[in-house]
Design an enzyme around this catalytic site. Structure first.
Site, mmCIF file in Angstrom:
data_model
loop_
_atom_site.group_PDB
_atom_site.id
_atom_site.type_symbol
_atom_site.label_atom_id
_atom_site.label_comp_id
_atom_site.label_asym_id
_atom_site.label_seq_id
_atom_site.Cartn_x
_atom_site.Cartn_y
_atom_site.Cartn_z
ATOM 1 N N HIS A 1 7.443 51.876 51.113
ATOM 2 C CA HIS A 1 7.142 52.855 52.466
ATOM 3 C C HIS A 1 6.447 52.852 53.628
ATOM 4 C CE1 HIS A 1 6.673 57.232 53.022
ATOM 5 N NE2 HIS A 1 5.583 56.992 53.483
ATOM 6 N N ARG B 1 -1.409 70.791 59.251
ATOM 7 C CA ARG B 1 -1.881 69.272 59.806
ATOM 8 C C ARG B 1 -1.264 69.589 61.059
ATOM 9 N NH1 ARG B 1 -1.116 64.946 56.119
ATOM 10 N NH2 ARG B 1 -2.887 63.897 58.120
ATOM 11 N N SER C 1 -1.208 62.165 51.108
ATOM 12 C CA SER C 1 0.428 63.082 52.143
ATOM 13 C C SER C 1 1.612 61.946 51.173
ATOM 14 C CB SER C 1 -0.222 63.132 53.137
ATOM 15 O OG SER C 1 1.968 63.033 53.641
ATOM 16 N N LYS D 1 3.173 62.236 47.794
ATOM 17 C CA LYS D 1 5.168 62.073 47.652
ATOM 18 C C LYS D 1 5.396 60.633 46.733
ATOM 19 C CE LYS D 1 5.256 62.436 52.482
ATOM 20 N NZ LYS D 1 5.449 62.821 53.214
HETATM 21 N N1 URA Z 1 3.816 60.519 56.593
HETATM 22 C C1 URA Z 1 3.361 61.093 55.948
HETATM 23 O O1 URA Z 1 3.778 61.164 55.080
HETATM 24 N N2 URA Z 1 2.200 61.917 56.162
HETATM 25 C C2 URA Z 1 1.002 61.661 56.916
HETATM 26 O O2 URA Z 1 0.079 62.846 56.751
HETATM 27 C C3 URA Z 1 1.506 60.684 58.058
HETATM 28 C C4 URA Z 1 2.500 60.069 57.911
#
Ligand code: URA
Length: 440
Positions: A82, A168, A183, A187
């Protein structure tokens, strides 16, 4: 429990309990906490930070706020990679096929472009017919058959993040290390892989502009992954210059294919090989040097390219556009951008380069904007190159003539031209693993 008390506790720099964090996240997703109270809480976190314990608990709560993907029907070691987001970052389209060609299973959920940064899902959708929305059964089947699949996040993956991210975005609380870590890792934990390699971008085109901030973000995310029982590591890579020479969706597919066929720009190839080798190392496929060699071979012998073709075909994409990338849907209008003065390109403000490509139509200005998959920028010169007045710096692609002037101004504003040749910057700046941080 009262939301007011949780906000006040964080505002005063105290550590929240597991129960309080659970209450905040579950009530917010259920609609029982209004946006203005969550916004106040996020701002309190922005200023006070969170302890490792709070960050880990909040990440678990975000992961569990929606579907937890069950990848147990996929045989083999499931590895995810990622990126925190950058400009010209088409690495997933290269690294996932390399890893699959080496025997790993890559079941990857990717995102769309965000601000000036591109997203893998948008890029893959530039391939005519390519489906980024699969049922869970189709997703598992494609991974089992081909070794890899890249799809968009399922509708109910980490809904707490979806809601908090939108808040945000409009309350100036995006660039907070604990909130970014929660964040991204929320995920990733919901997505169900065994190993996670993070590519933390650093520099003018990244969300984290400094090496110190990027290292801290990497450490936070690696520790969250470890606490959740996932093998996690992070590379810190340079985003102070666009990666590769192409920016834009169809353009980036074409450049990824060049690398998969054994060519392409050396910066992009090297970053991809480092990422792939680190994925292999995380999955216990050998030491770093062996993994690098294994990864390199897949580009030389065409096996990574074959994996990409297999995935594109399995997800409905037109593989004739991959075999011959001139068939991709490039925008019809071209415009050359020329140097206004002589000297070395000393720096490229990479966020501004990304914004120039958004202005050409390659990214979204608002949530509702339609993408022009064929728009973007072909860089002819990059940091370190010497240019004479009138030399072509870049070629722009767009579908409407009117897009060129603003994009051109933005692009020029990104460039610093100087008499001195700048020092060559490193591509890979550091690595953070469970028990060690290295700065190269
Ligand atoms: N990518 C994300 O998924 N979340 C963030 O807060 C910043 C970049």
């Amino acid at each position: 429990m009262r939301t007011y008390d949780c906000i006040a506790k964080k505002r005063d720099g105290e550590e929240l309990t597991e129960e309080e964090i659970h209450y905040l996240i579950s009530s917010y997703v259920a609609g029982d906490i209004p946006d203005y109270q969550m916004a106040a809480f996020l701002m309190a976190v922005y200023f006070q930070g969170m302890t490792d314990k709070e960050t880990s608990i909040m990440t678990q709560e975000v992961a569990r706020s929606g579907d937890m993907v069950d990848l147990s029907a996929i045989q083999g070691i499931k590895v995810d990679k990622h990126s925190t987001g950058g400009v010209g970052d088409k690495t997933s389209m290269i690294v996932a096929p390399i890893a699959a060609a080496c025997g790993l299973k890559v079941a990857k959920m990717s995102g769309r472009g965000l601000g000036h940064t591109g997203g893998t899902v948008d890029k893959l959708e530039a391939i005519p017919g390519f489906r980024t929305t699969l049922t869970m059964e189709e997703f598992v089947d494609v991974v089992n058959r081909t070794g890899l699949s890249i799809v968009g996040q399922s509708g109910n993956l980490a809904p707490a993040d979806k809601k908090m991210y939108a808040l945000r975005d409009v309350t100036a609380t995006v660039d907070s290390i604990p909130l970014i870590a929660v964040s991204i890792m929320g995920k990733k934990l919901a997505a169900g892989d065994d190993c996670i390699l993070l590519d933390v971008k650093t520099g003018s085109g990244a969300f984290m502009k400094t090496l110190e901030g990027s290292v801290e973000l990497a450490k936070t995310m690696v520790s969250i992954g470890g606490a959740a029982g996932k093998k996690t590591a992070a590379l810190i890579t340079n985003m102070d210059i666009p990666l590769g020479n192409y920016i834009g969706n169809a353009l980036e597919v074409a450049e990824a294919v060049e690398v998969l066929k054994g060519g392409g720009p050396s910066d992009l190839r090297e970053v991809c090989l480092h990422l792939a080798a680190n994925m292999l190392e995380l999955a216990d496929k050998g030491n770093f040097a062996e993994c690098m060699e294994t990864a390199r071979k897949t580009l030389e012998d065409g096996s990574a390219f074959s994996k990409f073709l297999e995935m594109v075909e399995a997800q409905g994409g037109d593989i004739s556009c991959i075999r011959d990338t001139s068939r991709l849907p490039f925008a019809p209008l071209r415009h050359e951008v020329r140097a206004r003065k002589e000297g070395y390109i000393a720096h490229m403000d990479t966020q501004a380069c990304g914004t120039a490509s958004v202005l050409l139509g390659a990214g979204r200005e608002t949530k509702e904007s339609l993408l022009d998959y064929g728009a973007g920028i072909i860089l002819k010169k990059k940091t370190g190159d010497y240019v004479k007045e009138g030399d072509v710096l870049a070629e722009f692609l767009a579908s409407e003539e009117k897009r060129f002037p603003a994009a051109e101004e933005k692009f020029h504003s990104a460039l610093t031209i100087a008499a001195e040749r700048p020092e060559k910057e490193k591509l890979i700046l550091g690595k953070v693993s469970a028990n060690c941080t290295e700065i190269f």
